[in-house]
Design a protein around this motif. Structure first.
Motif, PDB file in Angstrom:
ATOM      1  N   ILE A 245       0.821  -1.128   0.000  1.00  0.00           N
ATOM      2  CA  ILE A 245       0.144   0.171  -0.029  1.00  0.00           C
ATOM      3  C   ILE A 245       0.758   1.258  -0.044  1.00  0.00           C
ATOM      4  CG2 ILE A 245      -1.435   1.459   1.394  1.00  0.00           C
ATOM      5  CD1 ILE A 245      -3.025  -1.249   2.327  1.00  0.00           C
ATOM      6  N   ALA A 246       1.994   1.359   0.812  1.00  0.00           N
ATOM      7  CA  ALA A 246       2.920   2.422   1.031  1.00  0.00           C
ATOM      8  C   ALA A 246       3.630   2.640  -0.398  1.00  0.00           C
ATOM      9  CB  ALA A 246       3.888   2.081   2.073  1.00  0.00           C
ATOM     10  N   ALA A 247       3.932   1.363  -1.127  1.00  0.00           N
ATOM     11  CA  ALA A 247       4.502   1.676  -2.383  1.00  0.00           C
ATOM     12  C   ALA A 247       3.706   2.276  -3.454  1.00  0.00           C
ATOM     13  CB  ALA A 247       5.355   0.646  -3.019  1.00  0.00           C
ATOM     14  N   GLY A 248       2.451   1.802  -3.276  1.00  0.00           N
ATOM     15  CA  GLY A 248       1.406   2.437  -4.027  1.00  0.00           C
ATOM     16  C   GLY A 248       1.030   3.800  -4.014  1.00  0.00           C
ATOM     17  N   LEU A 249       1.061   4.272  -2.796  1.00  0.00           N
ATOM     18  CA  LEU A 249       0.768   5.614  -2.433  1.00  0.00           C
ATOM     19  C   LEU A 249       1.943   6.507  -2.905  1.00  0.00           C
ATOM     20  CD1 LEU A 249      -0.920   5.384   1.136  1.00  0.00           C
ATOM     21  CD2 LEU A 249      -1.792   6.102  -0.874  1.00  0.00           C
ATOM     22  N   HIS A 250       3.409   5.876  -2.689  1.00  0.00           N
ATOM     23  CA  HIS A 250       4.390   6.548  -3.181  1.00  0.00           C
ATOM     24  C   HIS A 250       4.176   6.954  -4.739  1.00  0.00           C
ATOM     25  CE1 HIS A 250       8.647   7.799  -3.324  1.00  0.00           C
ATOM     26  NE2 HIS A 250       8.690   7.126  -4.362  1.00  0.00           N
TER      27      HIS A 250
ATOM     28  N   VAL B 209       2.543  10.467  -2.919  1.00  0.00           N
ATOM     29  CA  VAL B 209       2.537  10.926  -1.510  1.00  0.00           C
ATOM     30  C   VAL B 209       3.828  10.532  -0.817  1.00  0.00           C
ATOM     31  CG1 VAL B 209       1.734  10.092   0.734  1.00  0.00           C
ATOM     32  CG2 VAL B 209       0.093   9.924  -1.160  1.00  0.00           C
ATOM     33  N   GLY B 210       4.272  11.773  -0.124  1.00  0.00           N
ATOM     34  CA  GLY B 210       5.689  12.001   0.108  1.00  0.00           C
ATOM     35  C   GLY B 210       5.514  12.008   1.703  1.00  0.00           C
ATOM     36  N   LEU B 211       6.615  12.578   2.274  1.00  0.00           N
ATOM     37  CA  LEU B 211       6.900  12.953   3.575  1.00  0.00           C
ATOM     38  C   LEU B 211       5.748  13.964   4.171  1.00  0.00           C
ATOM     39  CD1 LEU B 211       8.588  12.057   6.150  1.00  0.00           C
ATOM     40  CD2 LEU B 211      10.153  13.999   5.423  1.00  0.00           C
TER      41      LEU B 211
ATOM     42  N   GLY C 103      -5.478  19.212   3.084  1.00  0.00           N
ATOM     43  CA  GLY C 103      -4.692  19.168   1.773  1.00  0.00           C
ATOM     44  C   GLY C 103      -4.426  17.760   1.420  1.00  0.00           C
ATOM     45  N   SER C 104      -5.271  16.725   1.665  1.00  0.00           N
ATOM     46  CA  SER C 104      -5.258  15.493   1.470  1.00  0.00           C
ATOM     47  C   SER C 104      -4.964  15.119   0.188  1.00  0.00           C
ATOM     48  CB  SER C 104      -6.229  14.629   2.190  1.00  0.00           C
ATOM     49  OG  SER C 104      -6.415  14.448   3.621  1.00  0.00           O
ATOM     50  N   ARG C 105      -4.011  14.228  -0.217  1.00  0.00           N
ATOM     51  CA  ARG C 105      -3.501  13.995  -1.811  1.00  0.00           C
ATOM     52  C   ARG C 105      -4.294  12.781  -2.279  1.00  0.00           C
ATOM     53  NH1 ARG C 105       1.684  15.693  -2.702  1.00  0.00           N
ATOM     54  NH2 ARG C 105       2.102  17.645  -1.413  1.00  0.00           N
ATOM     55  N   VAL C 106      -4.714  11.966  -1.249  1.00  0.00           N
ATOM     56  CA  VAL C 106      -5.496  10.577  -1.534  1.00  0.00           C
ATOM     57  C   VAL C 106      -6.533  10.505  -0.593  1.00  0.00           C
ATOM     58  CG1 VAL C 106      -5.218   8.006  -1.958  1.00  0.00           C
ATOM     59  CG2 VAL C 106      -3.553   9.623  -2.602  1.00  0.00           C
ATOM     60  N   LEU C 107      -7.697   9.854  -0.941  1.00  0.00           N
ATOM     61  CA  LEU C 107      -8.908   9.440   0.181  1.00  0.00           C
ATOM     62  C   LEU C 107      -9.091   8.074  -0.133  1.00  0.00           C
ATOM     63  CD1 LEU C 107     -11.294  10.220   1.997  1.00  0.00           C
ATOM     64  CD2 LEU C 107     -12.624  10.600  -0.154  1.00  0.00           C
ATOM     65  N   PHE C 108      -8.740   7.428   1.000  1.00  0.00           N
ATOM     66  CA  PHE C 108      -9.383   5.888   1.106  1.00  0.00           C
ATOM     67  C   PHE C 108     -11.067   5.946   1.792  1.00  0.00           C
ATOM     68  CE2 PHE C 108      -4.940   5.316   1.432  1.00  0.00           C
ATOM     69  CZ  PHE C 108      -4.732   4.148   1.000  1.00  0.00           C
ATOM     70  N   ALA C 109     -11.932   5.628   0.781  1.00  0.00           N
ATOM     71  CA  ALA C 109     -13.355   5.463   1.396  1.00  0.00           C
ATOM     72  C   ALA C 109     -13.611   4.096   1.259  1.00  0.00           C
ATOM     73  CB  ALA C 109     -13.829   6.231   0.215  1.00  0.00           C
ATOM     74  N   GLU C 110     -14.489   4.056   2.433  1.00  0.00           N
ATOM     75  CA  GLU C 110     -15.145   2.754   2.521  1.00  0.00           C
ATOM     76  C   GLU C 110     -15.826   2.000   1.327  1.00  0.00           C
ATOM     77  OE1 GLU C 110     -17.134   0.087   6.124  1.00  0.00           O
ATOM     78  OE2 GLU C 110     -17.183   2.209   6.337  1.00  0.00           O
ATOM     79  N   ASN C 111     -16.625   2.813   0.692  1.00  0.00           N
ATOM     80  CA  ASN C 111     -17.436   2.437  -0.515  1.00  0.00           C
ATOM     81  C   ASN C 111     -17.890   3.437  -1.248  1.00  0.00           C
ATOM     82  OD1 ASN C 111     -19.563   3.555   1.126  1.00  0.00           O
ATOM     83  ND2 ASN C 111     -19.832   1.750   2.260  1.00  0.00           N
ATOM     84  N   PRO C 112     -18.298   3.319  -2.561  1.00  0.00           N
ATOM     85  CA  PRO C 112     -19.084   4.600  -3.298  1.00  0.00           C
ATOM     86  C   PRO C 112     -19.783   5.703  -2.637  1.00  0.00           C
ATOM     87  CG  PRO C 112     -18.999   2.617  -4.422  1.00  0.00           C
ATOM     88  CD  PRO C 112     -18.923   2.126  -3.161  1.00  0.00           C
TER      89      PRO C 112
END
Length: 608
Positions: free
Chosen positions: A52-57, A61-63, A111-120
């Motif tokens: 998951i981390a490598a996917g976000l990278h 997504v960075g520091l 300023g979130s770069r990505v959002l993990f959402a439970e469902n649509p």
């Protein structure tokens, strides 16, 4: 003495745990058919979190880059959180009950770069919003919408991308983690707050690692424990438990389905469970009302057992020896009564911890009497949740225990509790003036709570500074203290809210527990009616007023409740009356039930 924290960051702690005990059970989730828990080892958690981390990278997504999670407590939440940490990002939490307006505010403000959402359906909360920093949405469940304005992918898709990246660069995540230090941003947790718009609390890696070590240092967590984690992971209480489990390496069952909690306790059989007072209140209500409904000998045996247990607890709290005769009677009480309650909680409980809101001393005494002592703790989102807690071998009912680790605490001239140490926030996100106002000149955080410290270092909370009610007669009243007393006296209570600010007497709004009150109505003319009809009946009003009279006999004259109204429904998060961590939002309650409150003061000079 300074607490030794041997980690640079959460991912450092996580990867060290994976390396130390790769084959030990780490986290479990319910099987798809609910046939029981499905366990992942630390090695499996490590592989998935790194992917998951490598996917976000790969998504940029960075520091210290914020990444939001909008979902219920579930294993994917834990995996996403560890993945964000291992990518160097900062987890931004959004409660699944959050309305779209606040969800958009949190994602935008952070300023979130990505959002993990439970469902649509959860992803739809931010649809169409102006969120220039957000580039992707990752779904735990459901199918990505190819027509969505922002690219959507599944968690499995993200992991596959990460696995390909790691195949090309195996040391990618280890190199990223090596660059994360204790003063880097780990989480942005937005306070649901009892008033106003949510504020982002900036919490650092060093503080969370401190939390994990401090819990183990106190003996709260052991590697041979089994934890049942149902708390909202969007809340700091849940996050601090993840850190403790990682440091200690104890197995944790993760399941946020609160409606399944009581049934599953007998299946999972945990030795450790933490919760908000409402969970313990419901168990208490069920025990008392079941015994009362049994009537006759059953009710008498229950009352006798509770009295025996309370006498034993009173002696233990006073530091006195328990006489042999009382010990013998207690063994009988445990066999006849308390063993059933222990079995209901799985039969293996070693430690129960209560936090997030005040626990009534009467209810704490009941659990201690049942040999299920609750270690009440205290902390705030701004201080990483865990600051004070009762040690399992040194319980003092009515207090929130001693300071954890090397946390500093002092009481200000006006009684406000001030704390300083590693778990305290860096500040409020994008709010420098509010950050400055939250600290004293010498760096102590102003908690907003009133309390006292005894000679042994045990902290007693009096009330929220801003929640103290001042009657028109100039007397101060502590609402949460009175509300807690009433919940212990009336086993049918769900919520109680004391009203009295600038009024010439105090009143109270009450909601009743739907299950308990239907049991009370069984066998009467009210049997089979819905909640609203039962609570509107004169018999229900008379019953509640009788319990209020018992409450008033224990209060100072100016604190007594002159009138009480039973509300036609329970308080809800959705209507802005309680927070997701089950604290009362007094302004929301007073606004929504203004007409009911006005009726209790009609014809008085309370408004002058």
């Amino acid at each position: 003495m300074a607490l030794d924290v041997p980690y640079r960051s959460i991912p450092d702690m996580f990867l060290k745990r994976v390396a130390a005990t790769p084959d030990r059970q780490a986290f479990a989730h319910p099987a798809a058919d609910d046939s029981g828990p499905v366990w992942l080892t630390w090695s499996q958690m490590g592989r998935r979190a790194k992917a998951i981390a490598a996917g976000l990278h790969g998504l940029g997504v960075g520091l210290e880059n914020p990444v939001a999670i909008l979902a219920n407590t579930r294993i994917e939440w834990v995996l996403a959180d560890f993945g964000i940490m291992c990518a160097g990002g900062a987890t931004t939490t959004v409660y699944p009950t959050t309305e779209p307006e606040d969800a958009i505010h949190i994602v935008a403000d952070s300023g979130s770069r990505v959002l993990f959402a439970e469902n649509p359906a959860q992803a739809a909360k931010i649809a169409g919003a102006d969120l220039p920093a957000l580039t992707h949405v990752v779904l735990f469940d459901g199918t990505p919408d190819p027509a969505a304005a922002l690219p959507q992918l599944t968690l499995a898709d993200l992991e596959e991308r990460g696995e390909r990246a790691l195949a090309a660069e195996p040391d990618l995540i280890d190199m990223i983690v090596a660059g994360i230090g204790p003063d880097h941003l780990a989480t942005l947790i937005y306070t649901s707050g009892t008033t106003g718009r949510p504020k982002g609390v900036e919490l650092l890696h060093g503080g969370w690692c401190w939390e994990g070590v401090a819990q183990a240092h106190l003996g709260l967590l052991r590697e041979d424990d089994l934890q049942y984690l149902w708390l909202p992971l969007s809340h700091s209480f849940g996050k601090t438990l993840l850190c403790g489990a990682t440091h200690v390496g104890l197995p944790t069952y993760v399941d946020g389905r609160v409606d399944k909690l009581v049934d599953l306790l007998g299946v999972i059989r945990p030795s450790l469970m933490c919760g908000a007072p409402r969970v313990f209140e419901k168990v208490y209500n069920k025990s008392v009302t079941t015994a009362q409904s049994g009537g006759g000998a059953k009710a008498k045996i229950f009352a006798w057992a509770v009295e025996v247990g309370k006498r034993k607890v009173a002696l233990e709290q006073a530091g006195s020896a328990v006489p042999a005769g009382l010990r013998l009677r207690y063994r009988v009480a445990e066999k006849l009564v308390f063993s059933k309650l222990q079995a209901r909680l799985g039969g293996r409980i070693r430690v129960l911890v209560s936090g997030a809101a005040p626990l009534s001393p009467e209810i704490a005494t009941f659990f201690a009497a049942a040999n299920l002592p609750i270690s009440e703790g205290y902390g705030l989102t701004e201080t990483s949740a865990g600051n004070f807690v009762n040690p399992p071998d040194g319980l003092r009912i009515g207090t929130v225990g001693k300071a954890m680790g090397d946390l500093e605490c002092r009481i200000d001239a006006d009684g406000e509790i001030l704390v300083r140490g590693r778990p305290v926030m860096r500040g409020y996100h994008n709010l420098p003036e509010e950050t400055a106002a939250a600290f004293t000149e010498d760096g102590f955080f102003r908690t907003g709570d009133i309390g006292t410290l005894d000679a042994q270092g045990y902290l007693r909370i009096t009330d929220r500074k801003k929640d103290l009610v001042k009657t028109s007669g100039g007397k101060y009243v502590a609402p949460s203290h009175i509300e807690g007393m009433f919940k212990a006296i009336c086993p049918y209570t769900s919520q109680a809210v004391v009203i009295g600010q600038a009024r010439n007497y105090c009143t109270m709004l009450v909601t009743l527990d739907p299950d308990a009150i239907k049991g009370w109505a069984a066998g009467t003319e009210l049997a089979g009616r819905d909640y609203a009809e039962i609570v509107a009946a004169p018999e229900a009003q008379a019953m509640v007023e009788e319990y209020v009279a018992q409450l008033n006999s224990k209060l100072n004259r100016w604190e007594t409740i002159k009138k009480v109204t039973i509300l036609p429904r329970d308080l809800t998060i959705e209507d802005g009356e309680i927070t997701p961590s089950l604290k009362i939002k007094r302004r929301g309650v007073e606004t929504n039930f203004a007409s009911e409150i006005d009726k209790m003061y009609a014809g008085t000079l309370a408004e002058l």
